[in-house]
Design a protein around this motif. Structure first.
Motif, PDB file in Angstrom:
ATOM      1  N   SER A  34       0.816  -1.222   0.000  1.00  0.00           N
ATOM      2  CA  SER A  34       0.000   0.000   0.000  1.00  0.00           C
ATOM      3  C   SER A  34       0.848   1.270   0.000  1.00  0.00           C
ATOM      4  CB  SER A  34      -0.934   0.026   1.206  1.00  0.00           C
ATOM      5  OG  SER A  34      -0.201   0.227   2.411  1.00  0.00           O
ATOM      6  N   GLY A  35       2.066   1.157   0.513  1.00  0.00           N
ATOM      7  CA  GLY A  35       2.913   2.333   0.628  1.00  0.00           C
ATOM      8  C   GLY A  35       2.626   3.173   1.858  1.00  0.00           C
ATOM      9  N   PHE A  36       1.784   2.646   2.751  1.00  0.00           N
ATOM     10  CA  PHE A  36       1.428   3.359   3.984  1.00  0.00           C
ATOM     11  C   PHE A  36       1.874   2.575   5.199  1.00  0.00           C
ATOM     12  CE2 PHE A  36      -2.038   4.663   1.051  1.00  0.00           C
ATOM     13  CZ  PHE A  36      -1.765   6.015   1.022  1.00  0.00           C
ATOM     14  N   ARG A  37       2.572   3.241   6.110  1.00  0.00           N
ATOM     15  CA  ARG A  37       2.900   2.601   7.387  1.00  0.00           C
ATOM     16  C   ARG A  37       1.656   2.507   8.240  1.00  0.00           C
ATOM     17  NH1 ARG A  37       4.399   1.456  11.885  1.00  0.00           N
ATOM     18  NH2 ARG A  37       6.129   1.672  13.242  1.00  0.00           N
ATOM     19  N   ALA A  38       0.881   3.575   8.240  1.00  0.00           N
ATOM     20  CA  ALA A  38      -0.412   3.614   8.942  1.00  0.00           C
ATOM     21  C   ALA A  38      -1.370   4.355   8.017  1.00  0.00           C
ATOM     22  CB  ALA A  38      -0.286   4.333  10.264  1.00  0.00           C
ATOM     23  N   PRO A  39      -2.502   3.746   7.699  1.00  0.00           N
ATOM     24  CA  PRO A  39      -3.418   4.370   6.756  1.00  0.00           C
ATOM     25  C   PRO A  39      -4.183   5.544   7.372  1.00  0.00           C
ATOM     26  CG  PRO A  39      -4.407   2.410   7.648  1.00  0.00           C
ATOM     27  CD  PRO A  39      -2.999   2.464   8.171  1.00  0.00           C
ATOM     28  N   ALA A  40      -4.646   6.435   6.506  1.00  0.00           N
ATOM     29  CA  ALA A  40      -5.524   7.522   6.939  1.00  0.00           C
ATOM     30  C   ALA A  40      -6.849   6.905   7.401  1.00  0.00           C
ATOM     31  CB  ALA A  40      -5.762   8.472   5.778  1.00  0.00           C
ATOM     32  N   ALA A  41      -7.588   7.641   8.169  1.00  0.00           N
ATOM     33  CA  ALA A  41      -8.857   7.149   8.718  1.00  0.00           C
ATOM     34  C   ALA A  41      -9.777   6.601   7.624  1.00  0.00           C
ATOM     35  CB  ALA A  41      -9.549   8.245   9.515  1.00  0.00           C
ATOM     36  N   HIS A  42      -9.828   7.263   6.476  1.00  0.00           N
ATOM     37  CA  HIS A  42     -10.734   6.815   5.422  1.00  0.00           C
ATOM     38  C   HIS A  42     -10.255   5.528   4.735  1.00  0.00           C
ATOM     39  CE1 HIS A  42      -7.885   9.479   3.345  1.00  0.00           C
ATOM     40  NE2 HIS A  42      -8.070   8.709   2.293  1.00  0.00           N
ATOM     41  N   ASN A  43      -9.030   5.103   4.994  1.00  0.00           N
ATOM     42  CA  ASN A  43      -8.508   3.845   4.440  1.00  0.00           C
ATOM     43  C   ASN A  43      -8.354   2.747   5.494  1.00  0.00           C
ATOM     44  OD1 ASN A  43      -8.232   4.646   1.747  1.00  0.00           O
ATOM     45  ND2 ASN A  43      -6.291   5.662   2.186  1.00  0.00           N
ATOM     46  N   ARG A  44      -8.629   3.052   6.735  1.00  0.00           N
ATOM     47  CA  ARG A  44      -8.395   2.104   7.838  1.00  0.00           C
ATOM     48  C   ARG A  44      -9.136   0.776   7.632  1.00  0.00           C
ATOM     49  NH1 ARG A  44      -4.800   0.603  11.098  1.00  0.00           N
ATOM     50  NH2 ARG A  44      -4.353   2.741  11.613  1.00  0.00           N
ATOM     51  N   GLU A  45     -10.402   0.828   7.265  1.00  0.00           N
ATOM     52  CA  GLU A  45     -11.190  -0.402   7.134  1.00  0.00           C
ATOM     53  C   GLU A  45     -10.613  -1.337   6.068  1.00  0.00           C
ATOM     54  OE1 GLU A  45     -15.691  -1.890   6.006  1.00  0.00           O
ATOM     55  OE2 GLU A  45     -15.406   0.189   6.653  1.00  0.00           O
ATOM     56  N   VAL A  46     -10.312  -0.799   4.898  1.00  0.00           N
ATOM     57  CA  VAL A  46      -9.783  -1.633   3.823  1.00  0.00           C
ATOM     58  C   VAL A  46      -8.373  -2.132   4.164  1.00  0.00           C
ATOM     59  CG1 VAL A  46      -8.844   0.225   2.375  1.00  0.00           C
ATOM     60  CG2 VAL A  46      -9.675  -1.885   1.319  1.00  0.00           C
ATOM     61  N   PHE A  47      -7.578  -1.309   4.830  1.00  0.00           N
ATOM     62  CA  PHE A  47      -6.233  -1.697   5.261  1.00  0.00           C
ATOM     63  C   PHE A  47      -6.317  -2.866   6.252  1.00  0.00           C
ATOM     64  CE2 PHE A  47      -2.372  -1.334   7.792  1.00  0.00           C
ATOM     65  CZ  PHE A  47      -1.397  -0.992   6.867  1.00  0.00           C
ATOM     66  N   ASP A  48      -7.153  -2.719   7.273  1.00  0.00           N
ATOM     67  CA  ASP A  48      -7.309  -3.771   8.286  1.00  0.00           C
ATOM     68  C   ASP A  48      -7.853  -5.064   7.680  1.00  0.00           C
ATOM     69  OD1 ASP A  48      -6.342  -2.028  10.211  1.00  0.00           O
ATOM     70  OD2 ASP A  48      -8.328  -1.566  11.042  1.00  0.00           O
TER      71      ASP A  48
END
Length: 79
Positions: A34-48
């Motif tokens: 993803s290129g993210f160490r920690a996703p933004a709030a709007h991406n948290r669900e899909v990241f998790d």
């Protein structure tokens, strides 16, 4: 390959990979892709969700891998 993801099967690990080992590898993979160490709030669900899906796929992989010369599957649990 992501250098911080370690091999989770014998003989690289002296014992069976733990749930924590598997989840940590999945998290590192999703972070790398993803290129993210920690996703933004709007991406948290899909990241998790991605971390959980990769964790489950990794668990299934380790349970099915046969390691030559060991006489057992990599993820075989003692009964």
């Amino acid at each position: 390959m992501c250098r911080s993801i370690k091999t989770l099967r014998p003989p690289a690990l002296p014992t069976e990979a733990t749930e924590e080992d598997i989840r940590a590898a999945a998290l590192q993979y999703v972070r790398k892709v993803s290129g993210f160490r920690a996703p933004a709030a709007h991406n948290r669900e899909v990241f998790d969700r991605a971390v959980e899906e990769v964790t489950e796929a990794t668990r299934r992989l380790l349970e099915g891998i046969e390691v030559p010369g060991s006489g057992a599957k990599a993820g075989a649990r003692d009964a």
